[in-house]
Design an enzyme around this catalytic site. Structure first.
Site, PDB file in Angstrom:
ATOM      1  CG  ASP A   1     -46.247   0.583  76.363  1.00  0.00           C
ATOM      2  OD1 ASP A   1     -46.985   0.141  75.498  1.00  0.00           O
ATOM      3  OD2 ASP A   1     -45.958   1.794  76.474  1.00  0.00           O
TER       4      ASP A   1
ATOM      5  CB  SER B   1     -44.639   3.375  79.594  1.00  0.00           C
ATOM      6  OG  SER B   1     -45.509   2.388  79.111  1.00  0.00           O
TER       7      SER B   1
END
Ligand SMILES: *[C@@H]1O[C@H](CO)[C@@H](O)[C@H](O)[C@H]1NC(C)=O
Ligand SMILES: *[C@@H]1O[C@H](CO)[C@@H](O)[C@H](O)[C@H]1NC(C)=O
Ligand SMILES: *[C@@H]1O[C@H](CO)[C@@H](O)[C@H](O)[C@H]1NC(C)=O
Length: 588
Positions: free
Chosen positions: A52, A114
């Site tokens: 990500d 993330s």
């Protein structure tokens, strides 16, 4: 040594080119010594696994990009994820720094997952990220730059009072993550969105804070739905409501502002978005297309291809919103290990709301065009009859940027479309690939083709008639992209939301970068990112064509193709030297 254009601040970076690092795993390399699958201008770390995009921001004259990174190898490793960190002056050329956040504290010892960056009121950046704690539970943590005056923000401090948001009692330990960039409400409180499964319901929770340290959860989530299963990576951001291209700071609200809620659905590993109205008094999101329902899988997609976990940020330097998304590999884990790396990011894309108030438009940031070198074209108004294939010659096709405009003189031969197909454009792209002749289309580009065409990737449009209207399908067909077995080679596609009868013209822009084919249809209304692994590149050059396989003629009113130079992207994984300098020359 290669200089980097980091001009907005008074210093420059030098990279000690490390001749060994990126190349030592390479079994097959290009003439520049790059692995044949390695991209030349998409964001990749020098080696290892990335997924990500995290915490992109513009701060103090510098772009920062963070990403999920496994410093120990080319595969995802649940317990070892860190935040990789690179900096850039132009979003195209990147210098790699040391990891910014690593699993070292009780609140993140099993992984730093993330999150997002926010520029606080005093101008200091802060990062909120998900830590996997000593109990293997997901919690939200805060980090600040150790020295905000360091132009590179190399070191990050994780206060010992973390986690700032512990796991709520009604959320399972493995379903609470991905804090968004914060926005300020008119009441002066910060808000963030966090993904969670609450009593079995996938929810986008909102937390509020006066000081960014103490957070309180709202009773009502921003969005929830039982249908699609766990969602993650929420991104809520404002866009100008009337089709203007300029971006807005994440806290913008009021008249003339619409909001976009983007969510990533684990069940399909795809991203979806809905435009709507965000009301900061109620912290509620009111969809502009309620008929699509709560099931996120029925929302719009900003890319019909191989991307996930997209994240945007407001680029205050150039007044635009910029989006990245992760495109994973489609060959085997053994291939990843042999190459020594896995995962790329899409090119940074400018993002804005179409005049229709419902769909997003996207376009590669214009800085990409600084890489354009040799240009070739096709004679204006070249007519393509049924079966035509015109080769685009004169540039290195594996590193190219092509823009083509097709004019459709007649829609008479458009094939009829059964309503059932409206629900599954990807499958329709599979049934009606480039080699299945049609009425209006398929027409488009063939890229990364071997000399004998045994290998090729087709990006194309096809127009159907449905209920006295016309539907435009855009596809990227990978089924013949590689002769290799064991590679994921699906057809990708979606319907393009335009009135082709009125416009009569449709444009396509495709960026080719070795193992990436990233396409923008109808001026950024439909995008498809694909990963390709052709075999022929190990021994021969690729070819590119414009084609038409429909019985109705199609006119190419404009075609321009550029060879793109390689950007400087994280070359060398060591030896970064920073020195003060008076050099303020503007590079872009
Ligand atoms: C992290 O990586 C190291 C080095 O490869 C390895 O020894 C360790 O087992 C990994 N930890 C986890 C939790 O996977
Ligand atoms: C990664 O690639 C595979 C194909 O190899 C695909 O099936 C999968 O959905 C992808 N994962 C993500 C997170 O995009
Ligand atoms: C067009 O269709 C014919 C007939 O199926 C096929 O042989 C040819 O390969 C197709 N062209 C392209 C570019 O796919």
């Amino acid at each position: 040594m290669a200089g980097l254009p980091l001009s907005a601040v008074a210093f420059y970076l030098c990279l000690l080119a490390s001749s060994s690092s990126a190349l030592r795993v390479a079994p097959a390399t290009t003439s520049e010594g790059r692995h044949v699958r390695r991209t030349a201008y998409h964001f990749q770390p020098a080696k290892n696994w990335q997924n990500d995009p995290n915490g992109p921001m513009y701060y103090n004259g510098m772009y920062h990009f963070f990403y999920q990174y496994n410093p120990h190898g080319a595969l995802w490793d649940i317990g070892n994820l860190s935040w990789g960190h690179s900096v850039s002056g132009d979003l195209v050329n990147w210098a790699a720094l040391d990891t910014a956040i690593d699993p070292t504290a009780p609140f993140d010892i099993n992984g730093c997952w993330s999150g997002s960056a926010t520029i606080l009121r005093g101008g200091t950046p802060a990062i909120l990220y998900t830590g996997i704690d000593a109990n293997k539970e997901q919690v939200q943590n805060l980090a600040f730059p150790k020295n905000p005056a360091d132009p590179l923000l190399r070191e990050w401090h994780k206060p010992s009072y973390n986690p700032v948001i512990p796991l709520p009692a009604d959320v399972p330990g493995d379903k609470f993550r991905d804090p968004s960039t914060a926005w300020l409400g008119r009441d002066g409180l910060w808000r963030i969105a966090v993904s969670a499964e609450v009593s079995g319901v996938a929810s986008t929770l909102v937390y509020r804070s006066a000081d960014f340290v103490h957070w309180e959860r709202n009773d009502a989530p921003l969005h929830s739905s039982r249908a699609a299963g766990m969602v993650e990576c929420p991104d809520l951001f404002p866009v100008k409501a009337h089709g203007e291209e300029g971006g807005l700071d994440t806290s913008a609200s009021g008249a003339g502002v619409s909001h976009v809620l983007k969510l990533s659905v684990m069940d399909t590993l795809q991203d979806y978005y809905m435009v709507g109205r965000y009301d900061d008094a109620a912290d509620a999101f009111v969809p502009a297309e309620p008929e699509r329902g709560d099931d996120v899988r029925n929302w719009r997609r900003f890319d019909y291809g191989h991307v996930y976990a997209a994240k945007s940020f407001f680029d205050a330097r150039r007044n635009r919103r910029v989006l990245w998304a992760w495109a994973n590999e489609s060959d085997s884990q053994a291939d990843d290990v042999a190459r020594g790396w896995s995962g790329v990011q899409t090119v940074p894309r400018k993002l804005w709301l179409d005049k229709d108030g419902k769909q997003l438009r996207q376009w590669p940031i214009e800085e990409i065009e600084t890489l354009r070198r040799k240009r070739v074209g096709l004679r204006r108004n070249t007519m393509l009859s049924a079966g035509a294939m015109n080769e685009i010659v004169g540039i290195a096709e594996a590193q190219a940027d092509v823009e083509v405009a097709f004019r459709i003189p007649s829609l008479e031969e458009a094939e009829a479309l059964d309503s059932n197909w409206l629900l599954d454009p990807q499958k329709l792209c599979g049934e009606k690939g480039a080699s299945v002749p049609g009425g209006v289309g398929p027409f488009g580009l063939i890229v990364m083709a071997s000399g004998d065409l045994q290998e090729h990737t087709a990006v194309f449009f096809r127009v159907f008639r449905h209920d006295d209207k016309y539907k435009v399908l855009m596809c990227t067909d990978l089924t013949r992209s590689s002769a290799r077995a064991g590679v994921y080679k699906p057809p990708y596609g979606g319907f393009v939301d335009i009135d082709i009868e009125e416009r009569k013209t449709i444009k396509l822009r495709t960026l080719v970068d070795h193992s990436v084919v990233e396409s923008y249809g109808a001026e950024g209304r439909a995008c498809i990112t694909a990963r390709v692994y052709p075999e022929h590149v190990e021994t021969s050059n690729s070819h590119m064509f414009v084609f038409n396989n429909g019985t109705d003629k199609v006119k190419v009113t404009k075609l321009e193709a550029w060879e793109l130079a390689a950007a400087t992207v994280n070359v060398g994984d060591e030896g970064l030297i920073v020195s003060e300098s008076k050099d303020e020359s503007e590079s872009y």
